[in-house]
Enzyme design. Structure first.
Site, short mmCIF file in Angstrom:
data_model
loop_
_atom_site.label_atom_id
_atom_site.label_comp_id
_atom_site.label_asym_id
_atom_site.label_seq_id
_atom_site.Cartn_x
_atom_site.Cartn_y
_atom_site.Cartn_z
CB CYS A 183 -0.97 -0.01 1.18
SG CYS A 183 -0.26 -0.57 2.74
CG HIS A 199 0.20 3.95 4.17
ND1 HIS A 199 -0.28 3.89 5.45
CD2 HIS A 199 0.53 2.66 3.82
CE1 HIS A 199 -0.24 2.62 5.88
NE2 HIS A 199 0.24 1.87 4.91
#
Length: 345
Positions: free
Chosen positions: A130, A256
């Site tokens: 990710c 993120h």
């Protein structure tokens, strides 16, 4: 005519987002099956007005499925992905199990689907990590313009990247100390945190510069640091790309972020970079990207684009990227690949 779709790991954090996205995006599914570990067998999950019973992924017969979306961890994928593929199912795997396999394409839908996804001798397509995912739509656009040669990256990774355990640990620690949190202004040891289990140090009101696990190869890197290097090279098709990464866990639930210093073979101005990124597929150009703003958004948010004075001849840029690690970082990319595969199946 629709496809028969399975989700392996349907009861998990990413599996839940997959179920939501299949419905939201009106995926052309004629039949849907849900799989998980034996302890979830028999549980019923709602989908498009139906109650679908969860099957045991280890014993269920996958025959009849066209595509299986895997998000059940590497151990499950290593064993069950080949079994499903042997039954004629195209597997899209969200774990790290197959990313380094030269016979398994590692795909970001906007970046390298056409180049790589049609050749899948093992019947498996891998989804990247990710953290890497958030950067790829941005870097591909810039690479096509000026040829990327080096990346120096610091990541700021949300606790949901560690699964439900990471989310629970942050929430528990924050609740435990919030009443006296101001004491931490002068003394980090002023309060007693619940002992960390998921991370090597408390995550609430802190950052932990060790995301993932240390690799026993003498490099001092974590597996997250190394994934960033290997996956960037494979996805962008730049085998000699220099990548130095430090992956950090931060007290954010979802989203993120990456601080990126990129060096190119050719000059690339911040103005030209903004022009290229404005409207690029999978990218949203903003002034100040934040993980909170990225949570729930399909695109990677990119901003703070400026010249890197440490790279000569105008060949360096500094920029900041934030992306939803559960949505595009995992579930959405898997489903976008499945959507693109419908023409092949």
């Amino acid at each position: 005519m629709g496809l028969s779709i399975g989700i392996v790991g349907a009861t998990g954090q990413v599996g839940q987002v997959m179920r939501t996205l299949l419905d939201e995006r009106d995926f052309p599914a004629s039949a849907v099956r849900f799989f998980a570990s034996a302890r979830s067998q028999g549980r019923k999950l709602a989908f498009r007005g139906q109650e679908i019973e969860v099957e045991d992924a280890e014993t269920a017969d996958p025959s009849g499925l066209d595509i299986a979306l895997f998000s059940a961890g590497s151990a499950m994928s290593k064993v069950q992905a080949p079994r499903f593929a042997a039954a004629g199912v195209t597997v899209i795997d969200n774990s790290s199990a197959w990313r380094k396999d030269p016979d398994v394409p590692l795909v970001v839908s906007e970046v390298n689907f056409e180049r790589d996804a049609h050749r899948r001798p093992k019947g498996i397509i891998a989804n990247p990590n990710c953290t890497t995912m958030a950067a790829m739509p941005v870097l591909k656009v810039l690479h096509d313009e000026a040829r990327l040669v080096r990346l120096v990256v610091s990541s700021y990774q949300a606790v949901s990247g560690s699964g439900l355990a990471g989310v629970a640990e942050l929430a528990e620690q924050a609740r435990a100390v919030i009443g006296g949190a101001e004491q931490l202004v002068y003394d980090g040891g002023a309060l007693e945190f619940p002992p960390p289990n998921t991370y090597v140090a408390p995550i609430a009101f802190n950052v932990v510069p060790l995301a993932g696990s240390l690799v026993d190869d003498g490099s001092g890197e974590t597996d997250e640091d190394q994934k960033l290097r290997f996956e960037s090279r494979k996805i962008l098709g730049i085998p000699d790309l220099l990548v130095s990464g430090t992956c950090v866990r931060v007290p954010v639930f979802t989203g993120h972020s990456l601080s990126i210093n990129a060096e190119f073979a050719q000059p690339l101005s911040p103005e030209r970079a903004r022009e290229l990124l404005d409207g690029a597929t999978g990218v949203q150009l903003v002034d100040v990207p934040t993980p909170l703003a990225a949570a729930g958004v399909d695109e990677s948010l990119v901003g703070r684009i400026r010249r890197d004075p440490g790279v000569p001849d105008g060949r360096g840029l500094a920029l900041f990227v934030s992306g939803d690690n559960l949505r595009k970082g995992a579930a959405l990319n898997t489903i976008q690949i499945a959507e693109l595969l419908t023409a092949d199946l």
